[in-house]
Design a protein around this motif. Structure first.
Motif, PDB file in Angstrom:
ATOM      1  N   HIS A 127       0.860  -1.194   0.000  1.00 53.65           N
ATOM      2  CA  HIS A 127       0.000   0.000   0.000  1.00 53.65           C
ATOM      3  C   HIS A 127       0.891   1.237   0.000  1.00 53.65           C
ATOM      4  O   HIS A 127       1.504   1.579   1.011  1.00 53.65           O
ATOM      5  CB  HIS A 127      -0.914  -0.007   1.239  1.00 53.65           C
ATOM      6  N   HIS A 129       1.434   5.208  -2.497  1.00 48.44           N
ATOM      7  CA  HIS A 129       0.776   6.088  -3.463  1.00 48.44           C
ATOM      8  C   HIS A 129       1.783   6.645  -4.456  1.00 48.44           C
ATOM      9  O   HIS A 129       2.681   7.386  -4.070  1.00 48.44           O
ATOM     10  CB  HIS A 129       0.056   7.217  -2.739  1.00 48.44           C
ATOM     11  N   ALA A 288      -2.219   2.507  -4.194  1.00 51.83           N
ATOM     12  CA  ALA A 288      -3.433   2.372  -3.391  1.00 51.83           C
ATOM     13  C   ALA A 288      -4.538   3.370  -3.691  1.00 51.83           C
ATOM     14  O   ALA A 288      -5.555   3.371  -2.998  1.00 51.83           O
ATOM     15  CB  ALA A 288      -3.062   2.430  -1.904  1.00 51.83           C
ATOM     16  N   LYS A 355     -10.794   0.650  -4.386  1.00 52.80           N
ATOM     17  CA  LYS A 355     -10.402   1.350  -3.161  1.00 52.80           C
ATOM     18  C   LYS A 355     -11.545   2.212  -2.626  1.00 52.80           C
ATOM     19  O   LYS A 355     -12.116   3.030  -3.346  1.00 52.80           O
ATOM     20  CB  LYS A 355      -9.177   2.232  -3.439  1.00 52.80           C
ATOM     21  N   HIS A 438      -4.759   0.045   6.996  1.00 58.79           N
ATOM     22  CA  HIS A 438      -4.350   0.639   8.274  1.00 58.79           C
ATOM     23  C   HIS A 438      -4.974  -0.147   9.429  1.00 58.79           C
ATOM     24  O   HIS A 438      -4.253  -0.627  10.267  1.00 58.79           O
ATOM     25  CB  HIS A 438      -4.660   2.136   8.377  1.00 58.79           C
ATOM     26  N   ASP A 502       2.417   3.460   3.094  1.00 56.22           N
ATOM     27  CA  ASP A 502       1.491   4.508   2.680  1.00 56.22           C
ATOM     28  C   ASP A 502       2.263   5.687   2.075  1.00 56.22           C
ATOM     29  O   ASP A 502       1.806   6.817   2.142  1.00 56.22           O
ATOM     30  CB  ASP A 502       0.631   4.987   3.859  1.00 56.22           C
TER      31      ASP A 502
HETATM   32 ZN   LIG Z   1      -3.014   5.230   1.512  1.00 55.11          ZN
END
Ligand SMILES: [Zn+2]
Length: 587
Positions: A127, A129, A288, A355, A438, A502
């Motif tokens: 995960h 970006h 993600a 998502k 998360h 993340d």
């Molecule tokens: Zn994220």
């Protein structure tokens, strides 16, 4: 369902010595990533068909290796934890064991290499970006590390404004008010004062907030009369915009005012980010929030880039479901029209998930909790109504997508879990491996129910290291903070958790995440946050390899075994170096 491999001795070393390892995907691995596609297609008749048609196609081993990798190999395969050599053909492992055992697989045409360091499976980042991160690659850094005080962060904005011609945007990233206790957020009023003549946009480190001044709001055509889009908010005081913009649907409305990046800018940014991931030993990753910068064309662009010059990392995409002004059904139709359907693509770029974001950022106090935040009367709220959530889940499930659901607070976990418990039974037994992203704060009951529903968590593990003290001391209090990122309990409940960065919330560095999962130490004071949740080194290693691979539907990766893809990395020991720090990844 529990899959806890005993830790190979070398793997244990590589995790506990994260601070002293320098890990990168080996260049020859990269060369084989591309070769895999061709080889796999050429031998499709002899491929071992996996349970999920069209995914994870494994090649039957030919008899001669093109490449022999010799060295200290830590396989992450419990049945064969260490090896001296690995034979590779067509991008797949055709033999692994002692040098003597592999003799019959080589001939005069085989290339032999002896990398310097411990050879491990390519790491999986489940995960991160690419799109939102590439947008702000060159934005000034307002992170706590770069700006130890709130005033220092404000000063950077001021200095940037002074250097920027009137009317042009002044930008900033990684601002994190949770690490400046007692200070305000960057409101419209503060930013107007700092930069009256330029539009200003500053991104919160969590990527769940954007701070704008009056000129930026005007440039985006957002005013006091603008309605909040579903899943997003424009902060207001007494009906007037205060410049605090929450969640992607609202943030996207403001990003529209920024000068559009060129195709070349985008291509360069993607390359820079993927190379940074490869340098950390990552060979597969999940993007993600695909579609948030350039819409449904993002997947085609990844394929195009891969066609022009092979990507250094395999990319799995999670299609973003919430677009301002469109229903989830319209969003799904747009993806389908672009040819982006579940598990479409190839071994380098594949579309895998749908998502959905149900709440905000815990450190930004917009995560959704059952109990109030410290010093507040509210525990936040969900981004969507129950009806909206059911609709967006149903649309994704109808299309056959894996659900990848952002749930940060314990009430968000409950909100999403309840909806999925209702919906999933009517969708049969498809092995979609739905995920909670998360899943930062969970109860025992929720973990048990997630396991029963076939949902597994992916933890943003460095929440503990960087924000653990803030959660304990100023945001949630000690008892709730103890329930942050419960890796040990997730395993105990029978799930296969993964760990993620993340990025650019934290740096891409799976070994660092694994280290935090084992130690649960806090940057602020070095103390341990709830030792009962510490992962074993083997559990932490699985969470960045086999579990993460399983969660992105890549069963052919995560360990070095015959039949698996030859995705591997080399860890070099560099004792005495400090632990890598959070922050932007330099090229
Ligand atoms: Zn994220």
């Amino acid at each position: 369902m529990t899959k806890v491999a005993p830790a190979p001795a070398d793997a244990r070393t590589s995790v506990t010595h994260t601070t002293t390892c320098n890990c990168s995907a080996h260049p020859i691995t990269r060369a084989h990533l591309g070769a895999t596609i061709t080889a796999s297609a050429a031998r499709s008749t002899s491929a071992i068909e996996p349970a999920h048609h069209g995914r994870d196609r494994l090649s039957v081993a030919p008899s001669r290796a093109e490449l022999l990798v010799v060295g200290q190999i830590s396989t992450n395969d419990p049945w064969n934890p260490t090896a001296e050599a690995m034979a590779i053909s067509g991008g797949s492992i055709i033999g692994i064991g002692s040098i003597a055992e592999l003799e019959g697989l080589t001939d005069a045409s085989t290339t032999t290499i002896k990398p310097d360091g411990v050879i491990i499976p390519g790491l999986v980042e489940p995960h991160m970006h690419i799109w939102t991160s590439l947008l702000n690659l060159s934005w000034p850094d307002l992170s706590h590390e770069a700006c130890p005080t709130f005033d220092a962060a404000v000063q950077v904005v001021k200095d940037t404004a002074a250097k920027t011609p009137n009317g042009q945007f002044v930008l900033g990233k990684l601002f994190d008010p949770s690490l400046y206790p007692g200070e305000p957020v960057l409101t419209r009023a503060i930013l107007d004062q700092v930069s009256p003549d330029n539009p200003v946009l500053v991104m919160n480190a969590s990527m769940h907030y954007l701070y704008a001044n009056s000129a930026a709001l005007a440039a985006a055509g957002v005013d006091d009369a603008t309605l909040d889009p579903p899943g997003g908010t424009f902060g207001r005081v007494d009906g007037k915009l205060n410049g605090v913009i929450g969640e992607a649907p609202a943030m996207l409305m403001v990003f529209g005012a920024l000068p559009k990046p060129t195709q070349q800018d985008i291509a360069n940014g993607i390359t820079q980010i993927l190379n940074a991931a490869a340098r950390r030993g990552v060979t597969s990753l999940r993007e993600a929030a695909t579609g948030t910068l350039a819409g449904v064309g993002e997947v085609a662009l990844l394929h195009q880039l891969n066609g022009a010059a092979r990507l250094p990392v395999r990319v799995s995409t999670a299609q973003f479901s919430l677009v301002p002004g469109k229903t989830p059904g319209q969003v799904a139709a747009a993806w389908a029209e672009a040819g982006v359907t579940p598990f479409s693509g190839d071994e380098m770029v594949r579309a895998d998930a749908w998502k959905v974001v149900t709440d905000g950022s815990n450190q930004g106090r917009s995560g959704y909790f059952m109990q109030p935040y410290l010093g507040e009367v509210s525990g936040g709220k969900a981004n969507l109504t129950p009806e909206q959530l059911r609709e967006v889940f149903s649309v994704g499930l109808d299309a056959g997508w894996q659900l990848m659901v952002h749930t940060n607070g314990d009430a968000a976990v409950e909100f999403a879990l309840t909806a999925m418990e209702e919906l999933l039974p009517s969708y049969g037994g498809a092995d979609l491996r739905h995920r909670f992203e998360h899943a930062s704060f969970t109860t025992d009951d929720q973990l048990t129910r997630m396991a029963a529903a076939g949902i597994s968590p992916s933890f943003l593990m460095n929440h503990v290291y960087y924000w653990g003290a803030a959660f304990r001391d100023s945001i949630l209090g000690p008892s709730r903070a103890d329930r942050l990122d419960r890796v040990a309990s997730a395993y105990a409940a029978g799930m296969l958790p993964s760990l993620h960065s993340d990025y650019n919330v934290s740096e891409i560095n799976p070994l660092l995440s694994a280290r935090t999962a084992v130690l649960r130490n806090l940057e602020a004071d070095g103390s341990v946050l709830n030792a009962a949740e510490c992962a074993t080194p083997a559990q932490a290693l699985a969470a960045i390899t086999t579990n993460a691979a399983w969660q992105i539907h890549a069963d052919d990766r995560g360990s070095l075994e015959v039949g698996k893809r030859a995705d591997w990395a080399v860890c070099r020991r560099t004792h005495g170096r400090p632990m890598p720090r959070v922050g932007p990844i330099s090229p």
